[in-house]
Write a protein that holds these residues in place. Structure first.
Motif, PDB file in Angstrom:
ATOM      1  N   CYS A  30     -25.898-113.765 -39.701  1.00  0.00           N
ATOM      2  CA  CYS A  30     -25.491-114.464 -40.922  1.00  0.00           C
ATOM      3  C   CYS A  30     -24.247-113.790 -41.501  1.00  0.00           C
ATOM      4  CB  CYS A  30     -26.632-114.484 -41.941  1.00  0.00           C
ATOM      5  SG  CYS A  30     -26.974-112.910 -42.746  1.00  0.00           S
ATOM      6  N   TYR A  31     -23.607-114.511 -42.395  1.00  0.00           N
ATOM      7  CA  TYR A  31     -22.350-114.025 -42.972  1.00  0.00           C
ATOM      8  C   TYR A  31     -22.559-112.824 -43.890  1.00  0.00           C
ATOM      9  CZ  TYR A  31     -21.197-118.462 -40.948  1.00  0.00           C
ATOM     10  OH  TYR A  31     -21.069-119.486 -40.061  1.00  0.00           O
ATOM     11  N   GLN A  32     -23.743-112.729 -44.512  1.00  0.00           N
ATOM     12  CA  GLN A  32     -24.022-111.578 -45.370  1.00  0.00           C
ATOM     13  C   GLN A  32     -24.151-110.307 -44.546  1.00  0.00           C
ATOM     14  OE1 GLN A  32     -27.479-112.995 -47.471  1.00  0.00           O
ATOM     15  NE2 GLN A  32     -26.248-113.673 -49.210  1.00  0.00           N
ATOM     16  N   CYS A  33     -24.805-110.394 -43.392  1.00  0.00           N
ATOM     17  CA  CYS A  33     -24.918-109.214 -42.530  1.00  0.00           C
ATOM     18  C   CYS A  33     -23.558-108.838 -41.942  1.00  0.00           C
ATOM     19  CB  CYS A  33     -25.936-109.461 -41.418  1.00  0.00           C
ATOM     20  SG  CYS A  33     -27.654-109.398 -42.004  1.00  0.00           S
ATOM     21  N   ILE A  34     -22.784-109.818 -41.532  1.00  0.00           N
ATOM     22  CA  ILE A  34     -21.444-109.544 -41.009  1.00  0.00           C
ATOM     23  C   ILE A  34     -20.598-108.850 -42.067  1.00  0.00           C
ATOM     24  CG2 ILE A  34     -19.298-110.607 -40.192  1.00  0.00           C
ATOM     25  CD1 ILE A  34     -21.090-112.821 -38.952  1.00  0.00           C
ATOM     26  N   ALA A  35     -20.752-109.263 -43.329  1.00  0.00           N
ATOM     27  CA  ALA A  35     -19.964-108.687 -44.427  1.00  0.00           C
ATOM     28  C   ALA A  35     -20.285-107.213 -44.666  1.00  0.00           C
ATOM     29  CB  ALA A  35     -20.188-109.488 -45.708  1.00  0.00           C
TER      30      ALA A  35
END
Length: 70
Positions: free
Chosen positions: A44-49
């Motif tokens: 997900c984008y939150q983990c990538i961030a």
């Protein structure tokens, strides 16, 4: 493990490989694969961030769990 980046034409509901939360993909997907190219799942984008070092550490923990299952 390998990273695969794909362009996405439609929104797809996925479960994040790291945090296990449901998310909807946008234009780009980051897929984690084994050395044979078989997908383990998306991030997900939150983990990538959280950054590359954090993601790498989380994926190392995931890899250790996989090894324990074999």
């Amino acid at each position: 493990m390998k990273y695969q980046i794909e362009c996405n034409t439609g929104k797809i509901n996925q479960i994040c490989l790291i945090c296990q939360l449901s998310f909807q993909t946008n234009e780009v997907r980051l897929i984690i694969c084994n050395d044979q190219g078989e997908s383990y799942g998306d991030l997900c984008y939150q983990c990538i961030a959280n950054g590359g070092d954090w993601v790498q550490f989380q994926l190392q923990k995931f890899s250790q769990k996989l090894l324990a299952l074999n």
